[in-house]
Design an enzyme around this catalytic site. Structure first.
Site, PDB file in Angstrom:
ATOM      1  N   SER A 137     -13.505  -0.351  -3.871  1.00 38.23           N
ATOM      2  CA  SER A 137     -13.276  -1.068  -2.618  1.00 38.23           C
ATOM      3  C   SER A 137     -14.529  -0.968  -1.752  1.00 38.23           C
ATOM      4  CB  SER A 137     -12.080  -0.478  -1.868  1.00 38.23           C
ATOM      5  OG  SER A 137     -10.906  -0.808  -2.553  1.00 38.23           O
ATOM      6  N   LYS A 143       0.814  -1.217   0.000  1.00 36.80           N
ATOM      7  CA  LYS A 143       0.000   0.000   0.000  1.00 36.80           C
ATOM      8  C   LYS A 143       0.848   1.268   0.000  1.00 36.80           C
ATOM      9  CE  LYS A 143      -4.066  -2.035   2.198  1.00 36.80           C
ATOM     10  NZ  LYS A 143      -5.259  -1.668   1.420  1.00 36.80           N
ATOM     11  N   LYS A 155     -10.728   1.173 -11.734  1.00 33.81           N
ATOM     12  CA  LYS A 155     -10.879  -0.208 -11.219  1.00 33.81           C
ATOM     13  C   LYS A 155     -12.293  -0.403 -10.711  1.00 33.81           C
ATOM     14  CE  LYS A 155      -8.778  -3.608  -8.139  1.00 33.81           C
ATOM     15  NZ  LYS A 155      -7.576  -3.933  -7.342  1.00 33.81           N
ATOM     16  N   ASN A 160     -11.208  -9.058   3.516  1.00 33.09           N
ATOM     17  CA  ASN A 160     -10.529  -7.942   4.170  1.00 33.09           C
ATOM     18  C   ASN A 160     -11.457  -6.743   4.279  1.00 33.09           C
ATOM     19  OD1 ASN A 160      -9.460  -5.346   2.605  1.00 33.09           O
ATOM     20  ND2 ASN A 160      -9.641  -7.018   1.114  1.00 33.09           N
ATOM     21  N   ASN A 214     -12.238  -5.718  -8.473  1.00 34.11           N
ATOM     22  CA  ASN A 214     -11.901  -5.636  -7.056  1.00 34.11           C
ATOM     23  C   ASN A 214     -12.544  -6.823  -6.324  1.00 34.11           C
ATOM     24  OD1 ASN A 214     -11.105  -4.466  -4.509  1.00 34.11           O
ATOM     25  ND2 ASN A 214     -11.078  -2.488  -5.563  1.00 34.11           N
ATOM     26  N   PHE A 257      -8.325   1.047   3.512  1.00 23.12           N
ATOM     27  CA  PHE A 257      -7.307   1.954   2.959  1.00 23.12           C
ATOM     28  C   PHE A 257      -6.354   2.491   4.041  1.00 23.12           C
ATOM     29  CE2 PHE A 257     -10.176   3.526  -0.806  1.00 23.12           C
ATOM     30  CZ  PHE A 257     -10.024   2.310  -1.425  1.00 23.12           C
ATOM     31  N   ASN A 265     -14.764  -1.101   1.417  1.00 19.03           N
ATOM     32  CA  ASN A 265     -14.515  -0.770   2.821  1.00 19.03           C
ATOM     33  C   ASN A 265     -14.439   0.718   3.140  1.00 19.03           C
ATOM     34  OD1 ASN A 265     -14.336  -3.576   3.439  1.00 19.03           O
ATOM     35  ND2 ASN A 265     -12.313  -3.560   2.476  1.00 19.03           N
ATOM     36  N   THR A 266     -14.744   1.566   2.171  1.00 22.20           N
ATOM     37  CA  THR A 266     -14.849   3.001   2.428  1.00 22.20           C
ATOM     38  C   THR A 266     -16.283   3.403   2.101  1.00 22.20           C
ATOM     39  OG1 THR A 266     -12.526   3.414   1.931  1.00 22.20           O
ATOM     40  CG2 THR A 266     -14.000   5.304   1.744  1.00 22.20           C
ATOM     41  N   GLY A 316      -9.205 -13.984  -8.557  1.00 19.94           N
ATOM     42  CA  GLY A 316      -9.241 -15.442  -8.539  1.00 19.94           C
ATOM     43  C   GLY A 316      -8.194 -16.134  -9.372  1.00 19.94           C
TER      44      GLY A 316
HETATM   45  C1  LIG Z   1      -5.861  -7.741   1.871  1.00 20.89           C
HETATM   46  C2  LIG Z   1      -6.276  -7.112   0.594  1.00 20.89           C
HETATM   47  C3  LIG Z   1      -6.176  -5.733   0.447  1.00 20.89           C
HETATM   48  C4  LIG Z   1      -6.562  -5.136  -0.745  1.00 20.89           C
HETATM   49  N1  LIG Z   1      -6.418  -3.780  -0.877  1.00 20.89           N
HETATM   50  C5  LIG Z   1      -6.734  -3.210  -2.053  1.00 20.89           C
HETATM   51  C6  LIG Z   1      -6.539  -1.817  -2.238  1.00 20.89           C
HETATM   52  O1  LIG Z   1      -6.063  -1.120  -1.346  1.00 20.89           O
HETATM   53  N2  LIG Z   1      -6.908  -1.277  -3.426  1.00 20.89           N
HETATM   54  C7  LIG Z   1      -7.419  -2.017  -4.452  1.00 20.89           C
HETATM   55  O2  LIG Z   1      -7.713  -1.481  -5.520  1.00 20.89           O
HETATM   56  N3  LIG Z   1      -7.593  -3.352  -4.305  1.00 20.89           N
HETATM   57  C8  LIG Z   1      -7.264  -3.960  -3.147  1.00 20.89           C
HETATM   58  N4  LIG Z   1      -7.443  -5.299  -3.002  1.00 20.89           N
HETATM   59  C9  LIG Z   1      -8.062  -6.060  -4.103  1.00 20.89           C
HETATM   60  C10 LIG Z   1      -7.039  -6.741  -5.007  1.00 20.89           C
HETATM   61  O3  LIG Z   1      -6.215  -5.797  -5.644  1.00 20.89           O
HETATM   62  C11 LIG Z   1      -7.756  -7.601  -6.067  1.00 20.89           C
HETATM   63  O4  LIG Z   1      -8.521  -6.751  -6.901  1.00 20.89           O
HETATM   64  C12 LIG Z   1      -8.679  -8.639  -5.454  1.00 20.89           C
HETATM   65  O5  LIG Z   1      -8.119  -9.185  -4.282  1.00 20.89           O
HETATM   66  C13 LIG Z   1      -8.998  -9.775  -6.418  1.00 20.89           C
HETATM   67  O6  LIG Z   1      -7.830 -10.469  -6.787  1.00 20.89           O
HETATM   68  P1  LIG Z   1      -7.363 -11.867  -6.101  1.00 20.89           P
HETATM   69  O7  LIG Z   1      -8.557 -12.788  -6.155  1.00 20.89           O
HETATM   70  O8  LIG Z   1      -6.220 -12.332  -6.925  1.00 20.89           O
HETATM   71  O9  LIG Z   1      -6.977 -11.550  -4.710  1.00 20.89           O
HETATM   72  C14 LIG Z   1      -7.068  -5.921  -1.809  1.00 20.89           C
HETATM   73  C15 LIG Z   1      -7.157  -7.307  -1.660  1.00 20.89           C
HETATM   74  C16 LIG Z   1      -6.769  -7.907  -0.482  1.00 20.89           C
HETATM   75  C17 LIG Z   1      -6.872  -9.406  -0.359  1.00 20.89           C
END
Ligand SMILES: Cc1cc2nc3c(=O)[nH]c(=O)nc-3n(C[C@H](O)[C@H](O)[C@H](O)COP(=O)(O)O)c2cc1C
Length: 357
Positions: free
Chosen positions: A187, A73, A226, A118, A255, A122, A189-190, A310
């Site tokens: 995201s 981050k 995104k 999660n 996301n 942010f 979470n905001t 995924g």
């Molecule tokens: C712990 C965690 C924190 C994440 N933080 C962000 C973030 O700050 N900004 C963002 O655009 N995506 C964030 N993501 C999303 C990932 O970039 C990704 O889009 C999402 O996890 C799907 O991909 P994956 O299945 O390969 O994990 C986060 C994912 C995880 C697991």
């Protein structure tokens, strides 16, 4: 083969966020050690080939697979993560102001599903501090070579109506160091953030960010948005049309999801106990691929699509390239697969290159 055992006996017993911090610190330290660091680079980039290189959005990527936003981050380990074999590293999400994020615990493993939930919120040091760090990174040879995406979002205390100013602040400070810039409006979470995905909100936001970033960097900085997997198909198509209208460089899909599919193996009681947050990992793969296909059918030629959600194996990544992705990213599987993951996906993707001719 060693990593699954290590994960089971060491990481799985630790709080997931503590495990993340320790693993990330170990990666950064290892990359800096003279012999170990060199060994790491050699192993993780073994079989590197010029044939893997792709030019996307006018940027040269050593291969198509990168680390998704959220792992680094604050731009603390770009060179180390590149040494681990990622072709690009998307840092962030970075917000205009520093903020500590949500209360802990806020990261959870669904081991039976190889998924994560999660609600980090942010947590980051803010655009000014991250810009200082990026300036340092870009002052080194390895840092200049790294392909860096910069993902920006809204500070929690800034009202949704004032979001543009907050994004513009980050764009102004960070764009000069970015190979590409991502406006994150997805995201979960905001509070209120995902409402910015509506075309009426997104249009002025993207226009303002583009203007600020190009002015500040004094060059064209590729700009992407995104999006969430939870958007209805019509809304995905509306974003594609907006991208065409604005001449956006690309879209990142997707996301994490706020859905909790019945197909999860983790007992429903446990999932409910974890509570709110974004779910990531293989459970996302079908929707992520579907969104990619929708987008590829709707965006103007030349629009970059980055597929994420995924992806665990080279075959998964290849499927995304066949479906029209220019680049692919992952995060969750890194936790379960360990340090050789990027190498495996890179080599697995190579099949796609030759079959694509
Ligand atoms: C712990 C965690 C924190 C994440 N933080 C962000 C973030 O700050 N900004 C963002 O655009 N995506 C964030 N993501 C999303 C990932 O970039 C990704 O889009 C999402 O996890 C799907 O991909 P994956 O299945 O390969 O994990 C986060 C994912 C995880 C697991």
């Amino acid at each position: 083969m060693l990593y699954p055992l290590f994960f089971k006996t060491v990481f799985a017993r630790m709080d997931p966020e503590v495990a993340h911090e320790r693993a990330f610190a170990a990666i950064r330290i290892a990359a800096r050690l003279p012999v170990i660091g060199e060994l790491m680079r050699r192993v993780c980039w073994s079989g590197e080939s010029a044939r893997d290189r792709v030019e996307v959005m006018g940027v040269e990527f050593p291969h198509r697979f990168g680390l998704a936003a959220g792992f680094d981050k604050n731009a603390r380990g770009i060179v180390a993560l590149t040494a681990l074999g990622f072709g690009h590293v998307e840092i962030g999400t970075v917000t205009g102001e520093p903020q500590s994020g949500n209360e802990q615990p806020r990261l959870f493993r669904l081991i039976a599903d190889r998924c994560l939930i999660n609600r980090m919120g942010f947590n980051n040091e803010g655009a000014a501090a991250v810009a200082r760090r990026l300036a340092e990174v870009r002052s080194t040879r390895d840092g200049r070579k790294a392909v860096i995406g910069v993902n920006i979002g809204k500070t929690k205390v800034v009202a949704v109506e004032d979001a543009i100013g907050d994004y513009v602040k980050s764009a102004h400070l960070l764009a000069p160091f970015a190979d590409y810039l991502v406006v994150n409006v997805s995201s979960p979470n905001t509070p209120g953030l995902r409402d910015l995905q509506s075309v009426e909100s997104l249009r002025p936001l993207l226009q303002a960010v583009r203007e600020a970033s190009e002015l500040s960097a004094a060059r064209h900085v590729p700009l992407l948005v995104k999006i969430a997997p939870d958007l209805a198909d019509d809304d995905v198509l509306a974003v594609a049309r907006l991208s065409n209208e604005l001449g956006l460089d690309g879209i990142i899909a997707t996301n994490t999801t706020i859905a909790r599919p019945d197909s999860l193996r983790t007992p429903a009681g446990r999932v409910a106990e974890i509570g709110a947050g974004g779910l990531s990992g293989p459970i996302l793969a079908d929707r992520s691929l579907e969104v990619l296909r929708l987008l590829r059918g709707a965006v103007s030629e030349g629009t970059c699509l980055i597929s994420v959600g995924g992806i665990e194996t080279g075959a998964d990544a290849r499927r995304r390239v066949f479906a029209g992705a220019d680049l692919v990213q992952g995060y969750s599987a890194f936790v379960y697969e360990g340090p050789l993951w990027a190498r495996r996906v890179r080599l697995g993707l190579r099949g796609a290159e030759s079959r694509l001719g």
